[in-house]
Scaffold this motif. Structure first.
Motif, PDB file in Angstrom:
ATOM      1  N   PHE A 108       0.831  -1.207   0.000  1.00  0.00           N
ATOM      2  CA  PHE A 108       0.000   0.000   0.000  1.00  0.00           C
ATOM      3  C   PHE A 108       0.863   1.254   0.000  1.00  0.00           C
ATOM      4  O   PHE A 108       0.475   2.274  -0.550  1.00  0.00           O
ATOM      5  N   GLU A 109       2.061   1.156   0.595  1.00  0.00           N
ATOM      6  CA  GLU A 109       2.972   2.298   0.503  1.00  0.00           C
ATOM      7  C   GLU A 109       3.418   2.509  -0.950  1.00  0.00           C
ATOM      8  O   GLU A 109       3.537   3.636  -1.428  1.00  0.00           O
ATOM      9  N   GLY A 110       3.655   1.394  -1.649  1.00  0.00           N
ATOM     10  CA  GLY A 110       4.048   1.476  -3.048  1.00  0.00           C
ATOM     11  C   GLY A 110       2.953   2.046  -3.919  1.00  0.00           C
ATOM     12  O   GLY A 110       3.216   2.771  -4.882  1.00  0.00           O
ATOM     13  N   ALA A 111       1.703   1.729  -3.579  1.00  0.00           N
ATOM     14  CA  ALA A 111       0.572   2.258  -4.345  1.00  0.00           C
ATOM     15  C   ALA A 111       0.495   3.774  -4.212  1.00  0.00           C
ATOM     16  O   ALA A 111       0.203   4.479  -5.181  1.00  0.00           O
ATOM     17  N   LEU A 112       0.769   4.271  -3.031  1.00  0.00           N
ATOM     18  CA  LEU A 112       0.772   5.717  -2.806  1.00  0.00           C
ATOM     19  C   LEU A 112       1.859   6.389  -3.641  1.00  0.00           C
ATOM     20  O   LEU A 112       1.619   7.407  -4.309  1.00  0.00           O
ATOM     21  N   LYS A 113       3.051   5.807  -3.652  1.00  0.00           N
ATOM     22  CA  LYS A 113       4.161   6.360  -4.433  1.00  0.00           C
ATOM     23  C   LYS A 113       3.835   6.331  -5.919  1.00  0.00           C
ATOM     24  O   LYS A 113       4.071   7.307  -6.646  1.00  0.00           O
ATOM     25  N   LEU A 114       3.272   5.218  -6.386  1.00  0.00           N
ATOM     26  CA  LEU A 114       2.946   5.078  -7.803  1.00  0.00           C
ATOM     27  C   LEU A 114       1.885   6.085  -8.228  1.00  0.00           C
ATOM     28  O   LEU A 114       1.982   6.684  -9.308  1.00  0.00           O
ATOM     29  N   ALA A 115       0.877   6.287  -7.384  1.00  0.00           N
ATOM     30  CA  ALA A 115      -0.186   7.231  -7.712  1.00  0.00           C
ATOM     31  C   ALA A 115       0.359   8.651  -7.842  1.00  0.00           C
ATOM     32  O   ALA A 115      -0.075   9.421  -8.706  1.00  0.00           O
ATOM     33  N   ASN A 116       1.315   8.999  -7.016  1.00  0.00           N
ATOM     34  CA  ASN A 116       1.900  10.338  -7.085  1.00  0.00           C
ATOM     35  C   ASN A 116       2.828  10.490  -8.286  1.00  0.00           C
ATOM     36  O   ASN A 116       2.852  11.538  -8.942  1.00  0.00           O
ATOM     37  N   GLU A 117       3.591   9.447  -8.610  1.00  0.00           N
ATOM     38  CA  GLU A 117       4.524   9.519  -9.731  1.00  0.00           C
ATOM     39  C   GLU A 117       3.800   9.592 -11.064  1.00  0.00           C
ATOM     40  O   GLU A 117       4.263  10.240 -11.999  1.00  0.00           O
ATOM     41  N   ASP A 118       2.661   8.895 -11.161  1.00  0.00           N
ATOM     42  CA  ASP A 118       1.898   8.874 -12.411  1.00  0.00           C
ATOM     43  C   ASP A 118       0.819   9.952 -12.449  1.00  0.00           C
ATOM     44  O   ASP A 118      -0.108   9.885 -13.258  1.00  0.00           O
ATOM     45  N   LYS A 157       0.276   0.992  10.434  1.00  0.00           N
ATOM     46  CA  LYS A 157       1.016   1.546   9.291  1.00  0.00           C
ATOM     47  C   LYS A 157       0.059   1.967   8.179  1.00  0.00           C
ATOM     48  O   LYS A 157       0.232   3.013   7.546  1.00  0.00           O
ATOM     49  N   LEU A 158      -0.970   1.145   7.958  1.00  0.00           N
ATOM     50  CA  LEU A 158      -1.950   1.479   6.931  1.00  0.00           C
ATOM     51  C   LEU A 158      -2.708   2.744   7.307  1.00  0.00           C
ATOM     52  O   LEU A 158      -2.988   3.593   6.457  1.00  0.00           O
ATOM     53  N   LYS A 159      -3.008   2.907   8.584  1.00  0.00           N
ATOM     54  CA  LYS A 159      -3.702   4.113   9.028  1.00  0.00           C
ATOM     55  C   LYS A 159      -2.851   5.351   8.803  1.00  0.00           C
ATOM     56  O   LYS A 159      -3.365   6.416   8.424  1.00  0.00           O
ATOM     57  N   LEU A 160      -1.542   5.229   8.988  1.00  0.00           N
ATOM     58  CA  LEU A 160      -0.648   6.372   8.749  1.00  0.00           C
ATOM     59  C   LEU A 160      -0.646   6.753   7.275  1.00  0.00           C
ATOM     60  O   LEU A 160      -0.551   7.941   6.929  1.00  0.00           O
TER      61      LEU A 160
END
Length: 225
Positions: A108-118, A157-160
């Motif tokens: 889920f951390e990777g999904a956040l990074k990917l959404a911002n990069e794309d 961690k998911l809540k953060l």
């Protein structure tokens, strides 16, 4: 399902034809466990592997997905006489809807990074989180049915991540178990997501060794919008 729906349906029709010829559970068992072994070896084509996943989900006990510590699917055969494996309309529609969609196997951390990069324009993004549910008791610990556990630290961690998404102006929805079902003092998620919208909804539970324990219980829908 996304890229080869016709080939997938052809394979499912073949499995359906072979399975229906077997008269009873005793006759079906060797076929089921042979297909389960093939699924776990992962030495077949992607189309066949997807077909085996659907077959095992429909022919296995109660539609349960569970793996051992070696990541091997280990659900026993169910007692269904003639389960259906061919969902032509559903698979073809899913293939159309998934056209142009990227499916990523990341954290889920990777999904956040990917959404911002794309997302160079910084447009709001919608996130839906469906993590392994926090078990309500020892016998319902479905998080242990996977190779990697998802414990309370991971829930935090998911809540953060949800907090960060909220700060960045994104919308998110998260589902999880309601820990107050059997212990009104266990307000784990109410406390963790204090300040966000928490809704309790009824959900059916069909998997339990005791029939009297099956039925509807509360689940949580938590959102920031």
């Amino acid at each position: 399902m996304k890229s080869n729906p016709t080939e997938l349906l052809d394979y499912l029709k073949l499995i359906q034809s072979e399975y229906d010829k077997l008269e009873d559970k005793e006759a079906k068992q060797p076929f089921y466990y042979d297909k389960r072994d093939s699924f776990n070896k992962r030495d077949v084509s992607s189309v066949e592997h997807a077909g085996l996943f659907i077959f095992l989900n429909r022919a296995g006990f109660n539609g349960l997905y569970r793996v051992n510590k070696n990541n091997g699917f280990n659900v026993p055969i169910g007692s269904y006489k003639k389960p259906n494996f061919v969902f032509e309309d559903v698979i073809l529609k899913a293939s159309r809807l998934l056209s142009g969609v990227d499916i990523c196997n990341i954290s889920f951390e990777g999904a956040l990074k990917l959404a911002n990069e794309d997302n160079p324009e910084g447009l709001p993004t919608f996130f839906y989180f469906d993590p392994p549910y926090k078990p309500l008791n020892d016998s319902s610990s479905f998080t242990s049915y996977a190779k990697d556990s998802f414990n309370d630290d991971d829930q935090v961690k998911l809540k953060l991540v949800c907090d960060l998404l909220d700060e960045q102006g994104h919308q998110w929805l998260l589902s999880n178990s309601d820990t107050t079902n059997f212990d009104v003092t266990n307000t784990f998620f109410d406390d963790l997501y204090e300040g966000y919208k928490i809704e309790r909804v009824k959900a059916s539970r069909n998997i339990n060794s005791k029939g009297t324990k099956r039925g509807q219980i509360n689940e949580l829908l938590i959102r920031n919008y």
